[in-house]
Design an enzyme around this catalytic site. Structure first.
Site, PDB file in Angstrom:
ATOM      1  N   ASP A   1      51.157  20.323  39.580  1.00 46.38           N
ATOM      2  CA  ASP A   1      52.488  20.410  38.992  1.00 46.38           C
ATOM      3  C   ASP A   1      52.409  21.090  37.626  1.00 46.38           C
ATOM      4  OD1 ASP A   1      55.417  19.134  39.067  1.00 46.38           O
ATOM      5  OD2 ASP A   1      54.629  18.935  37.042  1.00 46.38           O
TER       6      ASP A   1
ATOM      7  N   TYR B   1      54.859  24.646  30.032  1.00 46.52           N
ATOM      8  CA  TYR B   1      53.626  23.883  29.775  1.00 46.52           C
ATOM      9  C   TYR B   1      52.481  24.738  29.233  1.00 46.52           C
ATOM     10  CZ  TYR B   1      55.588  20.123  32.757  1.00 46.52           C
ATOM     11  OH  TYR B   1      56.365  19.154  33.331  1.00 46.52           O
TER      12      TYR B   1
ATOM     13  N   LYS C   1      58.385  25.173  37.280  1.00 49.89           N
ATOM     14  CA  LYS C   1      59.763  24.827  36.905  1.00 49.89           C
ATOM     15  C   LYS C   1      60.417  25.906  36.054  1.00 49.89           C
ATOM     16  CE  LYS C   1      58.108  20.076  36.679  1.00 49.89           C
ATOM     17  NZ  LYS C   1      56.734  20.277  36.270  1.00 49.89           N
TER      18      LYS C   1
ATOM     19  N   HIS D   1      64.096  22.443  35.495  1.00 48.04           N
ATOM     20  CA  HIS D   1      63.349  21.474  34.682  1.00 48.04           C
ATOM     21  C   HIS D   1      64.247  20.372  34.103  1.00 48.04           C
ATOM     22  CE1 HIS D   1      59.345  21.321  32.287  1.00 48.04           C
ATOM     23  NE2 HIS D   1      59.825  20.109  32.445  1.00 48.04           N
TER      24      HIS D   1
END
Length: 322
Positions: A52, A57, A87, A120
């Site tokens: 994920d 990120y 996302k 997200h």
């Protein structure tokens, strides 16, 4: 080579299968790219098949390199054996920005498609985020209908096998379903023994939407966490009785609810322990103990609340479910 643990899969409403345990890649202090890639390769060796990530990120490139290395070394026979989730970030939640945003993620991942693409947050930011700092006044109304049309286009173009949402309440999912041609396959939300999400879980089950759980162990080191979760007395009692770690009990409980825990650990021993939740189960009495744990949302997301923004209170953001 160590034994590879096989993780069971759930069939999504898109017809695709998703492994029911994922390795999360969000961290307040990411290791250097090369180190991160080798952690992900090691995770594949252990048996992790679901990863994920997200545009925000900063881990997509390292993950992409790990996927390429795993294929090259024969750790997996084909790309189809891995399930990659990424996302759409809040600065891209507009109809015309969705497909280009996914193409950029695919470029960083070095992939032709992702298995799952999620919105997200049900939010729109006016500007991109600088240095990870979100300015509350930049949160503007979110075009859910247009953004979801963009997500559906990602699916129709074959860039995403399945599409879904993250941090959506049942109220917001109902709103989305009014115009959706393709229903969301997954809703990824905060869920743990300390925030059990029983109402949302029942709602998603009824609508055929798979739930994924972020912060399943409380994310002690993160601002979005529910610290102290692994010290909860009821959890410690159950762990002692089962000869398991408190983390294993917390993850097993989520797994038994039919949700997919997304567990972030870059420590090899803990990564291995987190996979060892599949060949035992919790008894009725133990589940009863866990149900008595006081409930508290770890991530209230006050940062998205502003008197001039679309969400004027935390209650409004979460539609009263706090």
């Amino acid at each position: 080579m160590e034994e590879v643990i096989k993780v069971p899969k759930a069939k999504l409403n898109s017809g695709h299968q998703m492994p029911l345990l994922a390795l999360g890649t969000a961290s307040t202090s990411l290791p250097k790219a090369e180190q991160l890639t080798s952690i992900f390769i090691h995770a594949i060796e252990m048996g992790y098949r679901h990863f994920d990530t997200a545009a925000v990120y900063g881990s997509e490139e390292a993950l992409g390199r790990a996927v390429a290395a795993a294929l090259q070394r024969g750790l997996v026979a084909s790309r189809d054996e891995l399930f990659i989730t990424t996302k759409l970030w809040c600065s891209e939640t507009e109809r015309h920005l969705v497909v280009p945003a996914l193409r950029r993620s695919l470029g960083r991942l070095g992939l032709d498609y992702v298995d799952l693409y999620l919105i997200h947050w049900p939010l729109r930011f006016k500007d991109s985020v600088e240095d990870g700092k979100i300015k509350t006044e930049n949160v503007v109304p979110f075009d859910m209908k247009g953004t979801w049309e963009g997500m559906e286009e990602c699916c129709n173009l074959g860039l995403a096998k399945s599409i879904g949402v993250s941090n959506f309440t049942s109220t917001k999912i109902l709103q989305l379903l009014q115009n959706a041609t393709i229903p969301p396959a997954v809703n990824q939300v905060e869920m743990s023994v300390a925030w059990q999400q029983s109402k949302l879980l029942a709602f998603c089950r009824e609508k055929g939407i798979q739930v994924s759980a972020w912060s399943p162990l409380g994310a002690n080191d993160a601002p979005w966490g529910n610290p102290g979760l692994l010290e909860i007395p009821q959890l410690k009692d159950v762990a002692m009785a089962k000869h398991k770690t408190t983390a294993q009990v917390a993850l097993r409980w989520i797994y038994e609810q039919g949700a997919c825990p997304i567990v972030k650990s870059f420590n090899k021993e803990r990564m291995k322990q987190n996979l060892q939740i599949l060949n035992w189960e919790l008894g009725e009495e133990e589940i009863g103990k866990i149900q008595q744990i006081p409930q508290r949302r770890g991530c209230r997301a006050d940062i998205f609340v502003h008197p001039n923004g679309p969400y004027k209170s935390v209650e409004e953001l979460w539609d009263g479910d706090i």
